[in-house]
Scaffold this motif. Structure first.
Motif, short mmCIF file in Angstrom:
data_model
loop_
_atom_site.label_atom_id
_atom_site.label_comp_id
_atom_site.label_asym_id
_atom_site.label_seq_id
_atom_site.Cartn_x
_atom_site.Cartn_y
_atom_site.Cartn_z
N ASP A 96 12.48 8.45 -6.46
CA ASP A 96 11.02 8.37 -6.60
C ASP A 96 10.56 6.91 -6.67
O ASP A 96 9.71 6.55 -7.46
N GLN A 97 11.17 6.08 -5.83
CA GLN A 97 10.86 4.65 -5.84
C GLN A 97 10.03 4.27 -4.61
O GLN A 97 10.15 4.89 -3.55
N LEU A 98 9.21 3.25 -4.75
CA LEU A 98 8.32 2.84 -3.65
C LEU A 98 9.10 2.44 -2.41
O LEU A 98 8.62 2.59 -1.29
N GLY A 99 10.31 1.93 -2.61
CA GLY A 99 11.12 1.51 -1.48
C GLY A 99 11.49 2.65 -0.55
O GLY A 99 11.90 2.42 0.59
N LEU A 100 11.35 3.89 -1.02
CA LEU A 100 11.63 5.06 -0.18
C LEU A 100 10.40 5.51 0.59
O LEU A 100 10.52 6.19 1.61
N ALA A 101 9.22 5.18 0.10
CA ALA A 101 7.98 5.61 0.76
C ALA A 101 7.50 4.60 1.79
O ALA A 101 6.77 4.96 2.73
N PHE A 102 7.88 3.33 1.63
CA PHE A 102 7.39 2.26 2.51
C PHE A 102 8.57 1.43 3.02
O PHE A 102 9.57 1.24 2.31
N ASP A 103 8.41 0.92 4.24
CA ASP A 103 9.46 0.10 4.84
C ASP A 103 9.43 -1.34 4.34
O ASP A 103 10.44 -2.03 4.37
N ALA A 104 8.25 -1.79 3.92
CA ALA A 104 8.12 -3.20 3.54
C ALA A 104 6.93 -3.39 2.61
O ALA A 104 5.95 -2.65 2.66
N ILE A 105 7.05 -4.37 1.73
CA ILE A 105 5.95 -4.81 0.89
C ILE A 105 5.61 -6.23 1.34
O ILE A 105 6.46 -7.12 1.32
N ILE A 106 4.38 -6.46 1.76
CA ILE A 106 4.00 -7.75 2.32
C ILE A 106 3.08 -8.47 1.33
O ILE A 106 2.01 -7.97 0.98
N ASP A 107 3.54 -9.61 0.84
CA ASP A 107 2.75 -10.40 -0.12
C ASP A 107 1.61 -11.08 0.63
O ASP A 107 1.83 -11.88 1.55
N CYS A 108 0.40 -10.79 0.23
CA CYS A 108 -0.76 -11.35 0.92
C CYS A 108 -1.37 -12.53 0.17
O CYS A 108 -1.83 -13.49 0.78
N ALA A 109 -1.38 -12.44 -1.15
CA ALA A 109 -1.98 -13.53 -1.95
C ALA A 109 -1.54 -13.32 -3.40
O ALA A 109 -1.18 -12.21 -3.79
#
Length: 604
Positions: free
Chosen positions: A161-174
């Protein structure tokens, strides 16, 4: 529309982002303008295409409708809906629970699926699982899933139940500090207090946070609300603009008592909760934004989806183990407005002492079981400041008596060897470090010093081939601390020291090395029992005193990882060390069994 610098940067990079990823989160602080960014992405890349925007609460739905309706044909999904999706509109907005059959049809047809407050997405929970599965199986080939959040972290320890399983990438914007420099946000001015008679020590936190009923009773019995009101009255008089404040409470009982005490001081105050009717809620929020209501007391509402840039004081009356809640709630006061120089954060909940300033928060895409335990120490962040390089300050807890015969209780920073006193003018104070008022931090910083000093020295003086041959002896009768020490050495050796540019890259490398450690242990039929708490000082023992970890295990462990100091530069080893810390903490908390079934590792 003139975009902010960070927004324009994301727009410029967006073609590359959608080329590389199908499901991704755009991370930017509360108040940065994520809804505006979403609207501009639709304008530039999805004009006349089909968009679905999801959120989890009605208040967010209303905000999204206002933010998107100016430039797009928007439909707000009703509770029950049928017909054809995207008939005379291009953007469908909805909570994730409305008209599920209609939502599923829409997801199959849409070109872009946006999820607001994406840290709420559970890849294994009822609210989002069906919709995520539908997207994975039936969405069009070029359809993208875009998440928006300021805090990409789920507090659950469930590895499925971790975010890494729902999304391929987390992109730092600011980040917050960049936006403060650009005048998009204002800095927070923290006033932290430790309320002596608020007893949180014996609460059952097995659910990951303080139980609301127990917390509420403890607050009502304590002087916490009285402190908050007294401090607020003093501080509001120092402002050069009209005070407009948001008060965060754990439940209605605390909120009502807070409202009563504020009213005693002749201030305009209202309560808003999840059960407040929508029309009344909108009216209250409008009057609060105009300053007609000075104090807005909230229970579970304002931490997400609320936007009042005129709010210049946050009063925190909810102790929590949730870094997400702390960051989200304080962030609501950082939006810039005319004549607003900063946001005053009056914290009588010890959350600042626990987590530190919100602009310094870091996030984990992968949490382990009981990852919240370090926050049980209400001085967690303060305790770690003693390891700041070239530290010339200490933290004091003021015990000076006020006119009402109560202790001041403010926590303030004091230069070492200075004669500074508290703002209440009292010299009576406890040095939090010298008087053992704080627990030793779970991430023992002394491990870093000893590891980097002792490992290369011992390794270069030992007969490496002899000690590497001692594998069977080292593991055979190892106690739990020795197993963890050896696993840490393995992790340090296995993990990549590659420089990463995002949380996703960091955790991909970390989990890959954790998998290798687990495979090593499984091949040798070595198990490790789950630990309620992991004391990092046990790792230092083998490299210093040797009272818990014996010489055979110490030297074999050094032989496993010591070559890294000859073949890598310091920066590479530093990155390996930080990842290894995450690995060993996860292994200790989750254990190692012969029936492993994790998303990134299964025993054959």
């Amino acid at each position: 529309m003139k975009l902010r610098r960070w927004q324009q940067k994301v727009i410029d990079q967006f073609p590359t982002i959608i080329q590389n990823y199908k499901k991704f989160i755009l991370k930017a602080p509360t108040g940065a303008g994520k809804t505006v960014l979403a609207s501009e992405i639709i304008n530039q890349f999805y004009r006349n295409k089909k968009i679905v925007v999801l959120c989890h609460r009605l208040v967010l739905l209303e905000q999204l409708e206002r933010g998107l309706s100016n430039q797009h044909k928007v439909k707000k999904l009703g509770l029950s809906e049928d017909g054809k999706p995207f008939d005379q509109y291009d953007v469908l907005i909805s909570t994730n629970l409305r008209s599920r059959d209609f939502l599923i049809k829409s997801i199959r047809e849409c070109d872009l699926l946006i999820i607001d407050e994406a840290h709420r997405v559970s890849p294994n929970g009822q609210a989002y699982k069906e919709l995520l599965d539908e997207f994975d199986i039936h969405s069009k080939e070029n359809t993208k899933l875009l998440g928006l959040t300021a805090s990409p972290e789920r507090r659950t320890g469930d590895q499925k139940d971790q975010l890494g399983l729902a999304f391929d990438a987390i992109i730092d914007c600011a980040d917050i500090e960049e936006l403060i420099d650009e005048k998009v946000l204002v800095p927070a001015k923290y006033l932290p207090y430790f309320i002596h008679d608020l007893d949180l020590l014996n609460m059952d936190i097995s659910t990951g946070d303080f139980p609301i009923e127990q917390l509420s009773n403890a607050i009502i019995k304590s002087s916490m609300i009285e402190y908050a009101c007294r401090i607020y009255i003093e501080e509001r008089q120092k402002l050069n603009i009209k005070p407009i404040s948001a008060w965060f409470c754990p439940d209605v009982l605390v909120a009502e008592e807070t409202k009563r005490q504020i009213e005693e001081r002749k201030l305009n105050v209202e309560i808003i909760t999840a059960k407040t009717p929508l029309k009344k809620r909108i009216k209250i929020l409008e009057e609060h934004e105009k300053g007609k209501i000075e104090c807005l007391v909230s229970v579970g509402v304002l931490s997400e989806g609320w936007d009042n840039p005129n709010c210049n004081i946050i009063v925190h009356l909810r102790p929590t183990l949730s870094k997400v809640f702390w960051g989200q709630s304080v962030g609501r006061g950082l939006r810039s407005a005319e004549k607003k120089e900063n946001c005053l954060v009056i914290d009588v909940s010890s959350n600042y002492l626990t987590f530190g300033p919100v602009e310094k928060l870091t996030w984990k895409l992968w949490n382990h079981r009981k990852s919240y335990l370090e926050f049980k120490n209400r001085f967690n962040w303060i305790s770690k400041q003693q390891f700041v390089k070239d530290r010339d300050f200490t933290y004091m807890l003021c015990e000076g008596l006020l006119d009402n015969s109560k202790r001041c209780s403010k926590v303030y920073k004091k230069k070492l060897l200075s004669d500074e006193r508290c703002t209440c003018n009292s010299y009576a104070a406890v040095d939090l470090y010298k008087d053992d008022k704080i627990d030793k931090p779970k991430n023992d910083h002394s491990l870093h010093k000893i590891f980097f000093e002792r490992i290369p020295k011992v390794y270069n003086e030992m007969n490496v081939s002899v000690w590497k041959s001692m594998e069977l002896s080292a593991w055979k009768d190892a106690n739990i601390y020795e197993k963890l020490f050896l696993s840490f050495c393995l992790a340090f050796d296995f993990v990549s020291g590659e420089l990463t540019s995002s949380e996703t890259e960091f955790w991909n490398l970390t989990l890959d090395a954790e998998k290798k450690v687990r495979e090593f242990l499984a091949d040798r039929d070595i198990t490790i029992a789950q630990q309620d708490e992991f004391i990092f000082s046990a790792l230092t023992d083998g490299l210093s005193r040797g009272r818990v970890i014996r010489p055979v295990q110490t030297n074999y462990g050094v032989a496993l990882c010591g070559e890294n100091f000859n073949s890598n530069n310091h920066d590479v080893n530093e990155r390996k060390f930080q990842k290894a810390l995450q690995i060993i903490e996860r292994i200790a908390a989750m254990g190692v069994t012969n029936t492993e079934e994790l998303p990134y590792y299964k025993i054959n």
